[in-house]
Motif scaffolding. Structure first.
Motif, PDB file in Angstrom:
ATOM      1  N   HIS A 176       0.908  -1.201  -0.397  1.00 60.33           N
ATOM      2  CA  HIS A 176       0.183   0.467   0.070  1.00 60.33           C
ATOM      3  C   HIS A 176       0.733   0.934   0.396  1.00 60.33           C
ATOM      4  O   HIS A 176       1.947   1.375   0.284  1.00 60.33           O
ATOM      5  CB  HIS A 176      -1.096   0.058   1.085  1.00 60.33           C
ATOM      6  N   LEU A 195      -5.523   5.253  -0.057  1.00 56.67           N
ATOM      7  CA  LEU A 195      -4.805   4.670  -0.514  1.00 56.67           C
ATOM      8  C   LEU A 195      -4.727   4.104  -1.649  1.00 56.67           C
ATOM      9  O   LEU A 195      -5.297   3.741  -2.436  1.00 56.67           O
ATOM     10  CB  LEU A 195      -5.378   3.751   0.735  1.00 56.67           C
ATOM     11  N   THR A 204       2.541  -0.226   4.410  1.00 57.20           N
ATOM     12  CA  THR A 204       1.667   0.833   3.682  1.00 57.20           C
ATOM     13  C   THR A 204       3.226   2.203   3.842  1.00 57.20           C
ATOM     14  O   THR A 204       3.849   2.259   4.949  1.00 57.20           O
ATOM     15  CB  THR A 204       1.125   1.594   4.616  1.00 57.20           C
ATOM     16  N   ASP A 216      -1.812  -2.096   6.976  1.00 56.02           N
ATOM     17  CA  ASP A 216      -3.184  -0.782   5.632  1.00 56.02           C
ATOM     18  C   ASP A 216      -2.976  -0.207   7.189  1.00 56.02           C
ATOM     19  O   ASP A 216      -4.126  -0.480   8.042  1.00 56.02           O
ATOM     20  CB  ASP A 216      -3.976  -1.606   5.868  1.00 56.02           C
TER      21      ASP A 216
END
Length: 436
Positions: free
Chosen positions: A39, A48, A83, A412
């Motif tokens: 991500h 995102l 992420t 995430d």
């Protein structure tokens, strides 16, 4: 005398020749690195992207996206289920100060420690902060211009830490939160304008000029009393409107922004009317004052995690300080909810040193606990703090041309904002300073 002049001239010519030689010699080619993760949160769009790629060349970002072409000679770093986010920007730190849960012990050690010794502590605090994912800070007040020296040492590659926007000494009135503790004057020398203590408009103007003379990028003032100081009520004004106007006019003439420590509502209102750029803490701010901040574009730097910290530790403080800590905490949550409802611009800031350095990212989760979305919480750094500090042209978002200040957090980040507290990788200006 003539021989000495010839000797100096020879040194100058030799240095010039060396500089010319250095300028024409080819330097090492900048390495291209591709960061790859499941991500990406670019800090600009508020959304995102999956998957995420950031291409870094030297100290800058070359390209960002999920479909960018990967150069054949690039080194690919696959971070897996993570992420990529912009390096965090903390608008309220005190890197030159140490945290200690024992208030009396901290007072004793700070009194005896020299500024040279304290500078080593400051570097350790800066290193812990950077490795926690904070790549830029605004350091809002410390003794002996250690923050200015640390800023320069980091800039010149002599120390490791975030990019620093430095304030020098914080400015306030005699007996106020920015003054030294009320020790007998024959035992500890009282502070003066050089240390930020001023009385009257011209004295305060001089204090501002002295901070700027010795390297301050921003001016910090104490508009109201504080929690962890002994001799002042937490919410009353400590600078007059005339003093505030003198500070603001001088700082703004030199293109320096001004940040106001203010728990009290009246003190904040007076600072806003005088032209302040940000209000720090803001515990007792009322909806009308928050509305005025929105109208004038004044940022709130909430330092929410510090409010939670001092409330938990209140029993360890001297009684007068404990009472102020509990009162500020009791008001702060409602103030924050009102600020979010009204739409006051918020800049991420934590008051590091009240809590141990390196825990800065807890502030994101504390915002979400008050009702802010995870994306909005992250944007208080990438947009709010970046713009308040004036670094948004180079930092704050993952975009081509900006500094490669990048953090990777597990999973995430919008599903678990507390993932920001556990960085897997931290990169500052294209250099990896942490890789777990």
């Amino acid at each position: 005398m003539q021989r000495r002049i010839a000797w100096v001239a020879g040194l100058v010519l030799a240095s010039a020749a060396q500089a010319a030689s250095d300028g024409t010699a080819p330097g090492p080619a900048a390495v291209t690195t591709v960061l790859k993760a499941a991500h990406l949160f670019d800090g600009r769009s508020g959304t995102l992207a999956s998957p995420g790629l950031v291409i870094v060349k030297g100290d800058r970002i070359l390209a960002v996206g999920k479909d960018v072409a990967v150069p054949a000679d690039a080194k690919v770093v696959d971070l897996g289920d993570a992420t990529l986010v912009p390096g965090f920007i903390d608008a309220h730190t005190h890197l030159t100060m140490d945290h200690d849960d024992n208030w009396e012990k901290a007072f004793y050690e700070n009194t005896l420690r020299s500024s040279v010794e304290q500078s080593y502590h400051a570097e350790a605090n800066a290193r812990a902060t950077l490795r926690a994912g904070v790549t830029t800070v605004r350091d809002v007040g410390g003794a002996d211009f250690i923050d200015v020296a640390l800023r320069n040492a980091i800039r010149d590659g002599l120390a490791e830490g975030p990019t620093i926007v430095a304030a020098g000494h914080a400015i306030g009135s005699t007996g106020g939160h920015c003054d030294s503790s009320p020790a007998p004057p024959d035992r500890l020398r009282p502070a003066g304008t050089m240390e930020g203590v001023c009385n009257g408009p011209e004295s305060c103007r001089l204090a501002v000029r002295e901070q700027m003379k010795y390297g301050a990028d921003v001016i910090k003032i104490c508009a109201s009393g504080g929690v962890l100081s002994e001799s002042d009520p937490v919410d009353v004004p400590q600078l007059t409107p005339d003093e505030l106007r003198a500070i603001m006019s001088e700082a703004h003439a030199w293109r320096r922004k001004v940040a106001a420590h203010s728990h009290g509502d009246l003190a904040a209102k007076q600072a806003i009317e005088a032209g302040i750029d940000s209000i720090e803490h803001g515990s007792f701010l009322t909806p009308p004052t928050l509305q005025l901040m929105k109208q004038k574009g004044v940022y709130l730097v909430p330092t929410r995690m510090t409010q939670l910290w001092v409330n938990r530790k209140a029993d360890t403080y001297p009684p007068k300080i404990a009472g102020k800590a509990r009162a500020a905490y009791a008001a702060h949550g409602e103030m924050m909810k009102n600020a979010l409802k009204i739409g006051v611009p918020i800049a991420f800031g934590t008051d590091a040193a009240v809590y141990p350095h390196g825990m800065n990212a807890e502030e994101f989760g504390d915002y979400v606990d008050l009702g802010m979305s995870p994306a909005a919480a992250l944007m208080t750094s990438s947009q709010g703090a970046a713009k308040l500090l004036g670094v948004d042209g180079d930092s704050g978002t993952l975009e081509a041309g900006k500094y490669a200040d990048i953090v990777a957090v597990p999973g995430d980040v919008l599903a678990n904002i507390r993932a920001t507290e556990h960085p897997l990788m931290v990169m500052k200006h294209g250099k990896t300073v942490r890789m777990d």
